[in-house]
Design a protein around this motif. Structure first.
Motif, short mmCIF file in Angstrom:
data_model
loop_
_atom_site.label_atom_id
_atom_site.label_comp_id
_atom_site.label_asym_id
_atom_site.label_seq_id
_atom_site.Cartn_x
_atom_site.Cartn_y
_atom_site.Cartn_z
N ILE A 54 0.82 -1.22 0.00
CA ILE A 54 0.00 0.00 0.00
C ILE A 54 0.85 1.27 0.00
CG2 ILE A 54 -0.30 0.21 2.51
CD1 ILE A 54 -3.26 0.51 0.29
N GLN A 55 2.04 1.20 0.61
CA GLN A 55 2.91 2.39 0.66
C GLN A 55 3.33 2.85 -0.72
OE1 GLN A 55 2.95 4.11 3.22
NE2 GLN A 55 2.14 2.57 4.59
N THR A 56 3.44 1.94 -1.65
CA THR A 56 3.81 2.31 -3.02
C THR A 56 2.73 3.19 -3.64
OG1 THR A 56 5.03 0.25 -3.25
CG2 THR A 56 4.48 1.41 -5.28
N ILE A 57 1.49 2.81 -3.46
CA ILE A 57 0.38 3.60 -4.00
C ILE A 57 0.29 4.94 -3.28
CG2 ILE A 57 -2.12 3.68 -4.44
CD1 ILE A 57 -0.53 1.47 -6.01
N ARG A 58 0.43 4.93 -1.96
CA ARG A 58 0.37 6.19 -1.18
C ARG A 58 1.51 7.14 -1.57
NH1 ARG A 58 -4.70 6.47 0.17
NH2 ARG A 58 -5.39 4.82 1.56
N THR A 59 2.69 6.60 -1.79
CA THR A 59 3.83 7.43 -2.21
C THR A 59 3.56 8.03 -3.59
OG1 THR A 59 5.36 6.09 -0.91
CG2 THR A 59 6.32 7.43 -2.67
N ALA A 60 3.08 7.21 -4.51
CA ALA A 60 2.75 7.70 -5.85
C ALA A 60 1.69 8.80 -5.78
CB ALA A 60 2.28 6.55 -6.72
N GLU A 61 0.71 8.59 -4.94
CA GLU A 61 -0.35 9.59 -4.78
C GLU A 61 0.22 10.92 -4.28
OE1 GLU A 61 -4.57 10.11 -2.37
OE2 GLU A 61 -3.13 8.62 -1.67
N MET A 62 1.09 10.86 -3.28
CA MET A 62 1.68 12.08 -2.72
C MET A 62 2.48 12.86 -3.75
SD MET A 62 2.92 10.77 1.04
CE MET A 62 4.17 12.01 1.11
N LEU A 63 3.14 12.14 -4.65
CA LEU A 63 4.01 12.78 -5.64
C LEU A 63 3.34 12.99 -6.99
CD1 LEU A 63 7.32 10.89 -4.81
CD2 LEU A 63 6.70 13.24 -4.20
N ASP A 64 2.06 12.67 -7.07
CA ASP A 64 1.29 12.78 -8.31
C ASP A 64 1.91 11.94 -9.44
OD1 ASP A 64 -1.01 13.70 -9.56
OD2 ASP A 64 0.04 15.37 -10.51
N ILE A 65 2.42 10.77 -9.08
CA ILE A 65 2.94 9.81 -10.05
C ILE A 65 1.73 9.08 -10.63
CG2 ILE A 65 4.23 7.65 -10.32
CD1 ILE A 65 6.17 8.74 -8.16
N LYS A 66 1.61 9.09 -11.95
CA LYS A 66 0.43 8.54 -12.60
C LYS A 66 0.60 7.12 -13.11
CE LYS A 66 -2.13 12.13 -12.05
NZ LYS A 66 -3.12 12.08 -11.01
N CYS A 67 1.82 6.56 -13.01
CA CYS A 67 2.03 5.19 -13.48
C CYS A 67 3.09 4.50 -12.62
CB CYS A 67 2.48 5.18 -14.94
SG CYS A 67 2.78 3.53 -15.60
N ILE A 68 2.78 3.27 -12.23
CA ILE A 68 3.73 2.42 -11.51
C ILE A 68 3.92 1.16 -12.34
CG2 ILE A 68 4.18 1.07 -9.42
CD1 ILE A 68 2.22 2.99 -7.96
N ILE A 69 5.18 0.77 -12.51
CA ILE A 69 5.51 -0.49 -13.18
C ILE A 69 6.07 -1.43 -12.13
CG2 ILE A 69 6.92 -1.63 -14.92
CD1 ILE A 69 7.05 1.10 -16.39
N PHE A 70 5.39 -2.55 -11.93
CA PHE A 70 5.89 -3.57 -11.02
C PHE A 70 6.74 -4.57 -11.83
CE2 PHE A 70 2.05 -2.25 -8.60
CZ PHE A 70 2.72 -1.81 -7.46
N VAL A 71 7.94 -4.83 -11.32
CA VAL A 71 8.91 -5.68 -12.02
C VAL A 71 9.01 -7.06 -11.37
CG1 VAL A 71 10.25 -3.71 -12.89
CG2 VAL A 71 10.83 -4.71 -10.67
N ARG A 72 9.79 -7.94 -12.00
CA ARG A 72 10.08 -9.28 -11.46
C ARG A 72 8.83 -10.13 -11.27
NH1 ARG A 72 13.11 -5.84 -8.10
NH2 ARG A 72 11.90 -6.40 -6.26
N ASN A 73 7.85 -9.94 -12.16
CA ASN A 73 6.59 -10.69 -12.07
C ASN A 73 5.84 -10.46 -10.76
OD1 ASN A 73 6.08 -11.94 -14.53
ND2 ASN A 73 7.49 -13.62 -14.07
N LYS A 74 6.10 -9.35 -10.10
CA LYS A 74 5.40 -9.03 -8.85
C LYS A 74 3.98 -8.58 -9.19
CE LYS A 74 8.88 -9.39 -5.93
NZ LYS A 74 9.08 -8.97 -4.59
#
Length: 116
Positions: A54-74
């Motif tokens: 959840i922290q990844t989404i919350r961090t992206a939200e705080m920084l107005d990051i509009k795309c997250i790419i999860f690597v390593r088949n996560k």
């Protein structure tokens, strides 16, 4: 670079907010440490990470990051995907490692975020 091109280059699967694939981005940052991500200064950044909590989404939200790419088949669980949908964050997933993902995108013209 459009998110649709990024998806194609890294053979990614889209997990949510497919309508955002026409969005342009100018730089990317790869990290599993959200404290490092919080130091970002580049506008229109995408986040490349293997951290699926959840922290990844919350961090992206705080920084107005509009795309997250999860690597390593996560794969984030459904509550994480639902939160990303709600917050307007496009989620992509690739089998590539972070190093390979960053390398592919960099070699195709996407800039990295460099700290001063």
């Amino acid at each position: 670079m459009k998110l649709s091109r990024i998806k194609e280059l890294i053979s990614a699967e889209i997990l949510c907010n497919e309508e955002m694939l026409s969005m342009e981005t100018v730089c990317a940052f790869g990290s599993d440490l959200m404290s490092d991500v919080l130091a970002l200064t580049c506008k229109d950044t995408i986040l490349i990470t293997g951290l699926t909590n959840i922290q990844t989404i919350r961090t992206a939200e705080m920084l107005d990051i509009k795309c997250i790419i999860f690597v390593r088949n996560k794969r984030p669980d459904e509550t994480i995907v639902e939160l990303a949908k709600e917050k307007g964050i496009c989620i992509l997933a690739t089998r590539h490692t972070m190093f390979t993902t960053c390398g592919i995108l960099y070699s195709n013209g996407l800039k990295g975020v460099d700290k001063d």
